[in-house]
Motif scaffolding. Structure first.
Motif, mmCIF file in Angstrom:
data_model
loop_
_atom_site.group_PDB
_atom_site.id
_atom_site.type_symbol
_atom_site.label_atom_id
_atom_site.label_comp_id
_atom_site.label_asym_id
_atom_site.label_seq_id
_atom_site.Cartn_x
_atom_site.Cartn_y
_atom_site.Cartn_z
ATOM 1 N N VAL A 4 0.847 -1.184 0.000
ATOM 2 C CA VAL A 4 0.000 0.000 0.000
ATOM 3 C C VAL A 4 0.886 1.239 0.000
ATOM 4 O O VAL A 4 1.743 1.409 0.863
ATOM 5 C CB VAL A 4 -0.937 0.016 1.223
ATOM 6 N N ARG A 5 0.676 2.069 -1.013
ATOM 7 C CA ARG A 5 1.371 3.351 -1.104
ATOM 8 C C ARG A 5 0.339 4.408 -1.505
ATOM 9 O O ARG A 5 -0.305 4.283 -2.541
ATOM 10 C CB ARG A 5 2.510 3.295 -2.134
ATOM 11 N N VAL A 6 0.171 5.406 -0.655
ATOM 12 C CA VAL A 6 -0.780 6.481 -0.934
ATOM 13 C C VAL A 6 -0.041 7.805 -0.929
ATOM 14 O O VAL A 6 1.063 7.924 -0.399
ATOM 15 C CB VAL A 6 -1.922 6.515 0.103
ATOM 16 N N ARG A 7 -0.664 8.800 -1.551
ATOM 17 C CA ARG A 7 -0.010 10.104 -1.590
ATOM 18 C C ARG A 7 -1.005 11.214 -1.293
ATOM 19 O O ARG A 7 -2.202 11.127 -1.565
ATOM 20 C CB ARG A 7 0.663 10.329 -2.929
ATOM 21 N N PHE A 8 -0.494 12.253 -0.672
ATOM 22 C CA PHE A 8 -1.231 13.504 -0.516
ATOM 23 C C PHE A 8 -0.529 14.491 -1.428
ATOM 24 O O PHE A 8 0.679 14.698 -1.308
ATOM 25 C CB PHE A 8 -1.206 13.962 0.939
ATOM 26 N N ALA A 9 -1.279 15.068 -2.364
ATOM 27 C CA ALA A 9 -0.636 15.844 -3.435
ATOM 28 C C ALA A 9 -1.250 17.233 -3.562
ATOM 29 O O ALA A 9 -1.961 17.531 -4.529
ATOM 30 C CB ALA A 9 -0.752 15.082 -4.754
ATOM 31 N N PRO A 10 -0.993 18.122 -2.608
ATOM 32 C CA PRO A 10 -1.553 19.473 -2.674
ATOM 33 C C PRO A 10 -0.774 20.378 -3.622
ATOM 34 O O PRO A 10 0.384 20.121 -3.940
ATOM 35 C CB PRO A 10 -1.413 19.967 -1.231
ATOM 36 N N SER A 11 -1.433 21.437 -4.056
ATOM 37 C CA SER A 11 -0.777 22.471 -4.843
ATOM 38 C C SER A 11 -0.377 23.617 -3.914
ATOM 39 O O SER A 11 -1.185 24.027 -3.073
ATOM 40 C CB SER A 11 -1.717 22.991 -5.932
ATOM 41 N N ASN A 63 3.144 18.076 10.191
ATOM 42 C CA ASN A 63 3.910 17.768 11.404
ATOM 43 C C ASN A 63 3.147 18.178 12.658
ATOM 44 O O ASN A 63 3.110 17.438 13.645
ATOM 45 C CB ASN A 63 5.276 18.465 11.355
ATOM 46 N N TRP A 64 2.515 19.365 12.630
ATOM 47 C CA TRP A 64 1.756 19.813 13.799
ATOM 48 C C TRP A 64 0.579 18.883 14.075
ATOM 49 O O TRP A 64 0.267 18.586 15.230
ATOM 50 C CB TRP A 64 1.242 21.243 13.588
ATOM 51 N N CYS A 65 -0.055 18.398 13.009
ATOM 52 C CA CYS A 65 -1.212 17.510 13.165
ATOM 53 C C CYS A 65 -0.827 16.095 13.598
ATOM 54 O O CYS A 65 -1.693 15.291 13.938
ATOM 55 C CB CYS A 65 -1.991 17.439 11.854
ATOM 56 N N GLY A 66 0.459 15.785 13.555
ATOM 57 C CA GLY A 66 0.897 14.443 13.945
ATOM 58 C C GLY A 66 0.693 13.415 12.861
ATOM 59 O O GLY A 66 0.512 12.228 13.148
ATOM 60 N N ILE A 67 0.721 13.870 11.581
ATOM 61 C CA ILE A 67 0.596 12.937 10.452
ATOM 62 C C ILE A 67 1.762 13.173 9.478
ATOM 63 O O ILE A 67 1.543 13.548 8.319
ATOM 64 C CB ILE A 67 -0.775 13.072 9.741
ATOM 65 N N PRO A 68 2.977 12.974 9.938
ATOM 66 C CA PRO A 68 4.152 13.238 9.093
ATOM 67 C C PRO A 68 4.237 12.253 7.935
ATOM 68 O O PRO A 68 3.800 11.109 8.035
ATOM 69 C CB PRO A 68 5.318 13.050 10.058
ATOM 70 N N TYR A 69 4.798 12.711 6.822
ATOM 71 C CA TYR A 69 4.915 11.852 5.645
ATOM 72 C C TYR A 69 6.166 10.981 5.727
ATOM 73 O O TYR A 69 7.164 11.343 6.357
ATOM 74 C CB TYR A 69 4.907 12.674 4.359
ATOM 75 N N ASP A 70 6.095 9.825 5.087
ATOM 76 C CA ASP A 70 7.227 8.894 5.039
ATOM 77 C C ASP A 70 8.196 9.262 3.925
ATOM 78 O O ASP A 70 9.399 9.066 4.052
ATOM 79 C CB ASP A 70 6.727 7.460 4.816
ATOM 80 N N GLU A 71 7.643 9.744 2.822
ATOM 81 C CA GLU A 71 8.448 10.180 1.678
ATOM 82 C C GLU A 71 7.937 11.533 1.213
ATOM 83 O O GLU A 71 6.738 11.815 1.301
ATOM 84 C CB GLU A 71 8.328 9.197 0.504
ATOM 85 N N GLY A 72 8.835 12.337 0.696
ATOM 86 C CA GLY A 72 8.438 13.644 0.192
ATOM 87 C C GLY A 72 9.630 14.576 0.204
ATOM 88 O O GLY A 72 10.771 14.131 0.362
ATOM 89 N N PRO A 73 9.418 15.864 0.061
ATOM 90 C CA PRO A 73 10.524 16.819 0.088
ATOM 91 C C PRO A 73 11.362 16.667 1.356
ATOM 92 O O PRO A 73 10.839 16.702 2.471
ATOM 93 C CB PRO A 73 9.805 18.175 0.070
#
Length: 504
Positions: A4-11, A63-73
């Motif tokens: 399972v790999r999901v992404r959050f992709a905001p502009s 990060n503040w919400c406590g949902i840090p990403y595993d991969e990204g910038p």
């Protein structure tokens, strides 16, 4: 796609709406539920709308919400870069592949020519759409010889590359929330995939990136549901495996009519952004949940239940419980009405659960701003006493100021009600009693005063109400003996004397 790999992709076009935070949260919960990866991808193909600071805002929010990403910038997992502007060189190869396979074509229609087509359609009572029904009548490579096309490209005429939608096909699609969906391809238009400036549109970049990043599930907002036929068609055009799609319901205004917007928050007095945002263009400041004093646990719990529940009446979930119980099939199809008061209810609950040391530290800062210096032990005792009445740490001062300062005036309505003609004489008598009490602890003071009241053959209200008014300045506050013990005998007597001098 086994993992399972999901992404959050905001502009990065401005502050992140709480609807976007909920999308990120659901992706995060799903990934963690299945031991998968949660990826942040910045979709900045439209550089004209890029806003300085927006990307940092997005990362700080997660990060503040406590949902840090595993991969990204800044967190390369082997599938980067994670900004689409840094992936520019990747996309041209794939759009060329579509052209070679007759799945896309060059279109040279000018803005003026397309606008003219729209006006003609309006006069005829229809709506212009560039697609299977009329593309052979328009200015594109489907209607040109190879020499004519080469001449235009060599002359560097402006163009776009459009997807060649199937002329007559029924698309069968599956949404994990909404079920089976069928669309007739004839009603679709040929979306632009690529521009002559070398930048792809969202549609192409989104599909290519999801494929290359091995995204297994696309969990995104309902506003992308109309794009599902195109995206599925693109996957099929490339011959790629189609990920599973789930389109989340809208977060609605408190009235339930329409999508929640910043204007609703401004008008009704609540934030719609997780963090405060200062618009670099005009300096306007938008309120954020963090700066308003909300705890991240409260915001996340509130957002989780805006469109999902676990099938029970449980309302308070910590992150571990949410991960354990989260299932996409339990996400609602219909929009979720935002309730500002319910959000405050969650906040009050989590404030009561917060470590007292954290609350003491924050209240100490508020007191320091007022030049009040007292021991941490004293602040802790006050916080423990008044926290159950508070929703935010910022409420602490209003609930407890009389522990730190003597009242300088008295509530008129309360004074008229409880300070009688004989109140001064009885308060002087009470002062005499207090002076004789050596053990000024709360329990002993209460026993001593109540016993004295009985020996005077008085009703408790005769003494206790004027005493509270003298100590607090109004008829409110915690146990009056706790207040007296906390400020001490001398200050208790001084406040009684001040009341006698000013209320008679």
């Amino acid at each position: 796609m086994d993992k399972v790999r999901v992404r959050f992709a905001p502009s990065p076009t401005g502050p992140l709406h709480i609807g976007g935070v909920r999308t990120a949260l659901y992706n995060y919960l799903f990934a963690k539920k299945h031991d998968g990866d949660f990826i942040l991808r910045i979709e900045d193909t439209d550089q004209t709308r890029y806003v300085e600071g927006a990307e940092d805002y997005i990362i700080e929010t997660l990060n503040w919400c406590g949902i840090p990403y595993d991969e990204g910038p800044g967190k390369d997992g082997g599938f980067g870069p994670y900004r689409q502007s840094d992936r520019k060189s990747i996309y041209e190869k794939y759009v060329d592949e579509l052209i070679q396979n007759n799945k896309a074509y060059y279109a040279f229609d000018s803005t003026e020519e397309l606008e003219n087509q729209r006006k003609i359609a309006e006069k005829e009572g229809s709506k212009f759409s560039y697609g299977p029904k009329n593309r052979h009548e328009l200015k594109n490579s489907l209607n040109m010889s190879s020499d004519e096309l080469k001449a235009k490209l060599d002359a560097e005429e402006d163009y776009v590359i459009r997807f060649k939608t199937s002329a007559s096909e029924t698309l069968f699609m599956q949404d994990e929330i909404r079920g089976h969906i069928e669309v007739d391809s004839e009603v679709l238009d040929d979306k632009i995939l690529f521009k002559s400036d070398g930048m792809p549109t969202y549609h192409l970049a989104n599909i290519v990136d999801d494929h290359l990043m091995e995204i297994s599930h696309v969990i995104r907002g309902e506003e992308w549901l109309p794009s599902l036929p195109l995206h599925v068609s693109l996957y099929k055009a490339f011959g790629w495996e189609v990920p599973k799609f789930a389109h989340l319901p809208l977060i609605l205004k408190p009235s339930g009519k329409g999508k929640l917007s910043k204007r609703d928050g401004d008008q009704l007095g609540f934030p719609v952004f997780p963090l405060e945002w200062k618009d670099p263009a005009n300096g306007n400041v938008s309120a954020g949940y963090r700066e308003e004093g909300y705890l991240p646990k409260a915001v996340i719990n509130m957002l989780a239940l805006l469109g999902w529940n676990d099938g029970t009446d449980q309302e308070f979930f910590n992150m571990s419980e949410m991960i354990e119980k989260f299932e996409v099939k339990r996400i609602h199809k219909s929009g979720a009405k935002f309730d500002p008061e319910k959000t405050k209810w969650f906040q009050q609950h989590y404030l009561q659960q917060a470590p007292v040391e954290k609350l003491v530290k924050e209240f100490k800062n508020i007191l320091a701003e007022k030049s009040i210096e007292v021991s941490l032990q004293y602040i802790e005792e006050v916080v423990k006493t008044i926290r159950e009445r508070a929703t935010f740490v910022s409420d602490f001062w209003e609930l407890s100021w009389f522990y730190f300062e003597a009242p300088k005036e008295f509530d008129a309505k309360s004074s008229k009600k409880v300070w009688k003609k004989d109140s001064s004489s009885w308060m002087r008598a009470l002062i005499g009693k207090l002076q004789s009490v050596d053990d000024f602890s709360q329990t002993n003071l209460q026993d001593e005063v109540k016993t004295w009241i009985k020996t005077q053959d008085l009703g408790f209200g005769k003494i206790m109400q004027p005493l509270r008014l003298a100590l607090v300045g109004a008829m409110r506050g915690p146990d009056v003996f706790h207040i007296a013990t906390s400020i001490g005998k001398d200050k208790t007597i001084a406040r009684l004397e001040f009341a006698i001098d000013n209320l008679d």
